[in-house]
Scaffold this motif. Structure first.
Motif, PDB file in Angstrom:
ATOM      1  N   SER A   1      -6.277 -12.259 -41.975  1.00 45.64           N
ATOM      2  CA  SER A   1      -6.415 -11.633 -43.401  1.00 45.64           C
ATOM      3  C   SER A   1      -4.969 -11.721 -44.040  1.00 45.64           C
ATOM      4  N   ARG A   2      -5.051 -12.086 -45.285  1.00 44.23           N
ATOM      5  CA  ARG A   2      -3.866 -12.036 -46.012  1.00 44.23           C
ATOM      6  C   ARG A   2      -3.535 -10.889 -46.608  1.00 44.23           C
ATOM      7  N   TYR A   3      -4.472 -10.027 -46.484  1.00 49.25           N
ATOM      8  CA  TYR A   3      -4.365  -8.420 -46.691  1.00 49.25           C
ATOM      9  C   TYR A   3      -4.238  -7.516 -45.608  1.00 49.25           C
ATOM     10  N   LYS A   4      -3.558  -6.652 -45.561  1.00 49.94           N
ATOM     11  CA  LYS A   4      -3.687  -5.689 -44.266  1.00 49.94           C
ATOM     12  C   LYS A   4      -4.682  -4.655 -44.641  1.00 49.94           C
ATOM     13  N   PRO A   5      -5.826  -4.553 -43.468  1.00 51.01           N
ATOM     14  CA  PRO A   5      -6.681  -3.499 -43.648  1.00 51.01           C
ATOM     15  C   PRO A   5      -6.247  -2.192 -43.333  1.00 51.01           C
TER      16      PRO A   5
ATOM     17  N   LEU B   1      -9.294  -0.436 -33.036  1.00 47.39           N
ATOM     18  CA  LEU B   1      -8.153  -1.445 -32.501  1.00 47.39           C
ATOM     19  C   LEU B   1      -7.041  -1.430 -33.223  1.00 47.39           C
ATOM     20  N   GLU B   2      -7.163  -0.742 -34.516  1.00 47.87           N
ATOM     21  CA  GLU B   2      -5.696  -0.656 -35.006  1.00 47.87           C
ATOM     22  C   GLU B   2      -6.053   0.263 -36.258  1.00 47.87           C
ATOM     23  N   ASN B   3      -5.049   1.321 -36.810  1.00 48.01           N
ATOM     24  CA  ASN B   3      -5.135   1.986 -37.648  1.00 48.01           C
ATOM     25  C   ASN B   3      -3.818   1.968 -38.420  1.00 48.01           C
ATOM     26  N   ASN B   4      -3.772   1.253 -39.735  1.00 50.17           N
ATOM     27  CA  ASN B   4      -2.517   1.152 -40.662  1.00 50.17           C
ATOM     28  C   ASN B   4      -2.485   2.147 -41.654  1.00 50.17           C
ATOM     29  N   GLN B   5      -1.354   2.884 -41.275  1.00 46.35           N
ATOM     30  CA  GLN B   5      -0.864   4.024 -42.571  1.00 46.35           C
ATOM     31  C   GLN B   5      -0.670   3.239 -43.719  1.00 46.35           C
ATOM     32  N   ILE B   6      -0.132   2.172 -43.695  1.00 48.53           N
ATOM     33  CA  ILE B   6       0.167   1.229 -45.001  1.00 48.53           C
ATOM     34  C   ILE B   6      -0.642   0.339 -45.158  1.00 48.53           C
ATOM     35  N   SER B   7      -1.401   0.119 -46.193  1.00 48.52           N
ATOM     36  CA  SER B   7      -2.304  -0.815 -45.962  1.00 48.52           C
ATOM     37  C   SER B   7      -2.571  -1.478 -47.586  1.00 48.52           C
TER      38      SER B   7
ATOM     39  N   ALA C   1       1.914 -16.670 -42.551  1.00 53.30           N
ATOM     40  CA  ALA C   1       1.926 -16.330 -43.798  1.00 53.30           C
ATOM     41  C   ALA C   1       0.897 -15.331 -43.807  1.00 53.30           C
ATOM     42  N   PHE C   2      -0.031 -15.061 -42.995  1.00 55.36           N
ATOM     43  CA  PHE C   2      -1.051 -13.980 -43.083  1.00 55.36           C
ATOM     44  C   PHE C   2      -0.317 -12.647 -42.497  1.00 55.36           C
ATOM     45  N   ASP C   3      -0.911 -11.652 -43.045  1.00 59.40           N
ATOM     46  CA  ASP C   3      -0.321 -10.223 -43.032  1.00 59.40           C
ATOM     47  C   ASP C   3      -1.036  -9.333 -41.787  1.00 59.40           C
ATOM     48  N   ASN C   4      -2.164  -9.833 -41.399  1.00 58.67           N
ATOM     49  CA  ASN C   4      -2.962  -9.201 -40.459  1.00 58.67           C
ATOM     50  C   ASN C   4      -3.608  -9.894 -39.306  1.00 58.67           C
TER      51      ASN C   4
ATOM     52  N   GLN D   1     -13.208  -5.300 -40.113  1.00 62.78           N
ATOM     53  CA  GLN D   1     -11.932  -5.047 -40.766  1.00 62.78           C
ATOM     54  C   GLN D   1     -12.345  -4.280 -42.062  1.00 62.78           C
ATOM     55  N   LYS D   2     -11.704  -3.227 -42.394  1.00 59.72           N
ATOM     56  CA  LYS D   2     -11.806  -2.579 -43.560  1.00 59.72           C
ATOM     57  C   LYS D   2     -10.766  -2.469 -44.465  1.00 59.72           C
ATOM     58  N   PHE D   3     -11.038  -2.993 -45.810  1.00 55.68           N
ATOM     59  CA  PHE D   3      -9.998  -2.976 -46.830  1.00 55.68           C
ATOM     60  C   PHE D   3     -10.096  -2.021 -48.132  1.00 55.68           C
ATOM     61  N   HIS D   4      -9.103  -1.355 -48.353  1.00 53.20           N
ATOM     62  CA  HIS D   4      -9.130  -0.796 -49.757  1.00 53.20           C
ATOM     63  C   HIS D   4      -9.509  -1.468 -50.920  1.00 53.20           C
TER      64      HIS D   4
END
Length: 351
Positions: free
Chosen positions: A168-172, A40-46, A134-137, A200-203
């Motif tokens: 999520s408040r973090y960007k995956p 659904l999405e690929n984020n270069q910056i996470s 306020a959520f990032d994603n 959702q996959k998070f570092h």
């Protein structure tokens, strides 16, 4: 006269046969047929989540803001099809406000409508997203996409576009939709949900990944499809953990989190059978996280509170490297949905 009676009889019989054939053909032509895995999405910056910090997650089946405490539902043994526009808006506003005030780092929602007749074509994904600015994603995945549902015949549900939403408040670094492979037989599968789980996959700061999995299992089967869905999602999750990752599966399981299958209540009036989760499908060191004091779901056979059956269907399953400190059902009294939200606090352990 006899000739006309025969002609009318033939026309009547032909119509009775033709109408269901036409409806099934229409559903087949417009059938939603997603791939097994859809990125659904690929984020270069996470973002990177620090290990050891307190985190929180809310899971809530919002019942498309149409199943508040005024409602029963025809498919569950009740008589009603949808609530009023005013009540739908009221439920939606209350859901948005509660999430804005109480949402922790992660939110996984089920039964969110995007463009459905039953919710007056309200885009609930957009409305909740604007409230949680306020959520990032934000990400959504369809699990119900039917051009026209002709049931019930007197008040058809019509178009339904609905599914899973994760905030999520973090960007995956990646989000993906995974189709559950177990299905109803044809033609029933044409008008039932195309079940899936949203990942959702998070570092994380130790080089591994946190996987937040949003799930909504099958409701209206004899338990066979749900059993297969549990097997699929548990195998997927265990393979992630074997690689050292963190895994949280949360949502509406439509199963009761107990090893004693005899404790599962079964409806005899409606079509929903509350089956027990087969905990043996998860390794013994995994944690099944639920509030054993308060139910998360109420029956839709009636809108009379005194006659509600209640169940615990909304919970989480966590890998051994996720330490859970609390799990509490939020006491909203099923006012805005037939489910109450569940809030879970946890910490990712260093390895």
């Amino acid at each position: 006269m006899r000739k006309y009676i025969i002609q009318i009889s033939i026309f009547f019989v032909a119509s009775v046969i033709a109408v269901p054939i036409f409806l099934i053909a229409m559903l087949q032509i417009t059938n939603y047929n997603p791939p097994e895995i859809e990125v659904l999405e690929n984020n270069q910056i996470s973002d990177t989540i620090a290990i050891g910090q307190p985190l929180g997650l809310v899971t809530w089946n919002i019942g498309y803001a149409g199943l508040g405490d005024d409602m029963d539902f025809f498919y569950d043994g009740g008589t009603k099809v949808r609530t009023s526009l005013a009540r739908t808006r009221q439920n939606m506003d209350s859901i948005k406000l509660w999430l804005k005030e109480h949402a922790p780092e992660f939110v996984v929602l089920q039964e969110v409508d995007f463009n459905s007749k039953r919710t007056y074509y309200m885009d609930q994904f957009d409305r909740i997203g604007k409230e949680l600015n306020a959520f990032d994603n934000f990400v959504r995945a369809y699990n119900y996409k039917v051009r026209y549902l002709p049931f019930p015949p007197t008040k058809p549900l019509g178009r339904i576009e609905s599914g899973l939403v994760s905030f999520s408040r973090y960007k995956p670094f990646e989000s993906s939709r995974h189709s559950f492979l177990a299905r109803y037989s044809w033609p029933k599968q044409l008008w039932m949900l195309d079940r899936a789980f949203l990942v959702q996959k998070f570092h994380t700061s130790n080089g591994k990944a946190l996987y937040i999995i949003n799930t909504h299992k099958t409701a209206f089967d004899d338990g066979t499809i749900r059993h297969k869905e549990t097997g699929q999602i548990s195998e997927y999750a265990f393979n992630l953990y074997k690689d050292g990752n963190y895994v949280i599966i949360a949502g509406d399981w439509n199963q009761i989190p107990t090893q004693n299958g005899s404790s599962a209540k079964e409806n005899t009036k409606g079509t929903f059978l509350a089956k027990a989760l087969n905990t043996e499908m998860f390794p013994s060191d995994w944690t099944i996280v639920y509030d054993n004091e308060n139910p998360t779901n109420r029956s839709l056979e009636t809108s009379v509170r005194e006659n509600w059956e209640t169940y615990t269907l909304d919970f989480a399953v966590c890998s051994p490297n996720v330490s859970v400190s609390s799990c509490m059902v939020q006491p909203l009294g099923f006012r805005f949905s037939d489910h109450n939200p569940v809030k879970i606090s946890f910490i990712l352990q260093n390895q």
